[in-house]
Design a protein around this motif. Structure first.
Motif, PDB file in Angstrom:
ATOM      1  N   TYR A 113      -0.480  12.067  -7.049  1.00 15.11           N
ATOM      2  CA  TYR A 113      -0.426  10.633  -6.816  1.00 15.11           C
ATOM      3  C   TYR A 113       1.013  10.161  -6.656  1.00 15.11           C
ATOM      4  N   CYS A 114       1.221   9.296  -5.710  1.00 13.78           N
ATOM      5  CA  CYS A 114       2.508   8.655  -5.502  1.00 13.78           C
ATOM      6  C   CYS A 114       2.572   7.359  -6.297  1.00 13.78           C
ATOM      7  N   GLN A 152       0.823  -1.185   0.000  1.00 13.99           N
ATOM      8  CA  GLN A 152       0.000   0.000   0.000  1.00 13.99           C
ATOM      9  C   GLN A 152       0.868   1.250   0.000  1.00 13.99           C
ATOM     10  N   LEU A 153       0.427   2.274  -0.730  1.00 13.82           N
ATOM     11  CA  LEU A 153       1.053   3.585  -0.730  1.00 13.82           C
ATOM     12  C   LEU A 153       0.021   4.596  -0.247  1.00 13.82           C
ATOM     13  N   VAL A 154       0.389   5.399   0.737  1.00 12.39           N
ATOM     14  CA  VAL A 154      -0.525   6.378   1.310  1.00 12.39           C
ATOM     15  C   VAL A 154       0.112   7.757   1.253  1.00 12.39           C
ATOM     16  N   GLU A 155      -0.561   8.701   0.579  1.00 13.45           N
ATOM     17  CA  GLU A 155      -0.084  10.074   0.481  1.00 13.45           C
ATOM     18  C   GLU A 155      -0.713  10.937   1.568  1.00 13.45           C
ATOM     19  N   SER A 156       0.004  11.986   1.943  1.00 14.01           N
ATOM     20  CA  SER A 156      -0.510  12.962   2.886  1.00 14.01           C
ATOM     21  C   SER A 156       0.194  14.291   2.653  1.00 14.01           C
ATOM     22  N   GLY A 157      -0.355  15.361   3.214  1.00 10.01           N
ATOM     23  CA  GLY A 157       0.285  16.661   3.154  1.00 10.01           C
ATOM     24  C   GLY A 157      -0.354  17.660   2.215  1.00 10.01           C
ATOM     25  N   THR A 184       3.992  13.726   1.442  1.00  7.86           N
ATOM     26  CA  THR A 184       4.646  12.522   1.923  1.00  7.86           C
ATOM     27  C   THR A 184       3.914  11.306   1.387  1.00  7.86           C
ATOM     28  N   CYS A 185       4.662  10.293   0.983  1.00  9.66           N
ATOM     29  CA  CYS A 185       4.098   9.023   0.552  1.00  9.66           C
ATOM     30  C   CYS A 185       4.845   7.908   1.248  1.00  9.66           C
ATOM     31  N   ALA A 186       4.138   7.126   2.034  1.00  6.25           N
ATOM     32  CA  ALA A 186       4.727   6.024   2.774  1.00  6.25           C
ATOM     33  C   ALA A 186       4.235   4.697   2.219  1.00  6.25           C
ATOM     34  N   ALA A 187       5.163   3.820   1.879  1.00  9.46           N
ATOM     35  CA  ALA A 187       4.832   2.483   1.403  1.00  9.46           C
ATOM     36  C   ALA A 187       4.895   1.497   2.553  1.00  9.46           C
ATOM     37  N   SER A 188       3.960   0.576   2.585  1.00  3.32           N
ATOM     38  CA  SER A 188       3.924  -0.429   3.639  1.00  3.32           C
ATOM     39  C   SER A 188       3.437  -1.748   3.065  1.00  3.32           C
TER      40      SER A 188
END
Length: 123
Positions: A94-95, A3-8, A21-25
Motif C-alpha cells: 500500500y502507498c 487519489q493514490l493509485v499503485e501499480s507494478g 509505482t504510486c501516483a497521486a492525483s
C-alpha cells in the motif's frame, strides 16, 4: 479529493525484482512524507519504507539493502524498487502520503492510502 493509485505488482520468482509505482492525483497543494506499507495474510500492516519531501529515506530492517524508495516531486509519484525478493516479501503493498489539498491548505497534511497492489514471490 486526492487519489493514490499503485501499480507494478505481480508474480516473481525468489531473487527477482519488481518496481512499484504510486501516483497521486487530484486537488494537491503539497505532499509531505510518502511511504510504502505491506500486509501479508494473517498479519498486521507494517511499514516498509518512507521518504520525505527532501529525499531522506528510511527502511524497515527486513528490507534494508534490497529495497530502494524514491520519488519524483514534479509527478507526485513515489517508487519502490524491490530486488532480491524473498517469499516472505509476499503481501499486498500500500502507498501512503501526507497531502495538503487546496481546500485545506491552512491545515496539517492528511493521510491518504492507495488501494494496494499484490506482490507474490514464489517458485
Amino acid at each position: 479529493q486526492v487519489q493514490l493509485v499503485e501499480s507494478g505488482g505481480g508474480l516473481v520468482q525468489p531473487g527477482g525484482s519488481l518496481r512499484l509505482t504510486c501516483a497521486a492525483s487530484g486537488s494537491i497543494f503539497s505532499i509531505n512524507v510518502m511511504g510504502w506499507y505491506r500486509q501479508a495474510p494473517g498479519k498486521q500492516r507494517e511499514l516498509v519504507a518512507t521518504i520525505t519531501g527532501g529525499g531522506s529515506a528510511n527502511y524497515a530492517d527486513a528490507v534494508k539493502g534490497r529495497f530502494t524508495i524514491s520519488r519524483d516531486n514534479a509527478k507526485n509519484t513515489v517508487y519502490l524498487q524491490m530486488n532480491s525478493l524473498k517469499p516472505e516479501d509476499t503481501a499486498v503493498y500500500y502507498c501512503n502520503a501526507g497531502v495538503v489539498d487546496y481546500a485545506s491548505w491552512y491545515r496539517p497534511p492528511k493521510d491518504y492510502w492507495g488501494q494496494g497492489t499484490q506482490v507474490t514471490v514464489s517458485s
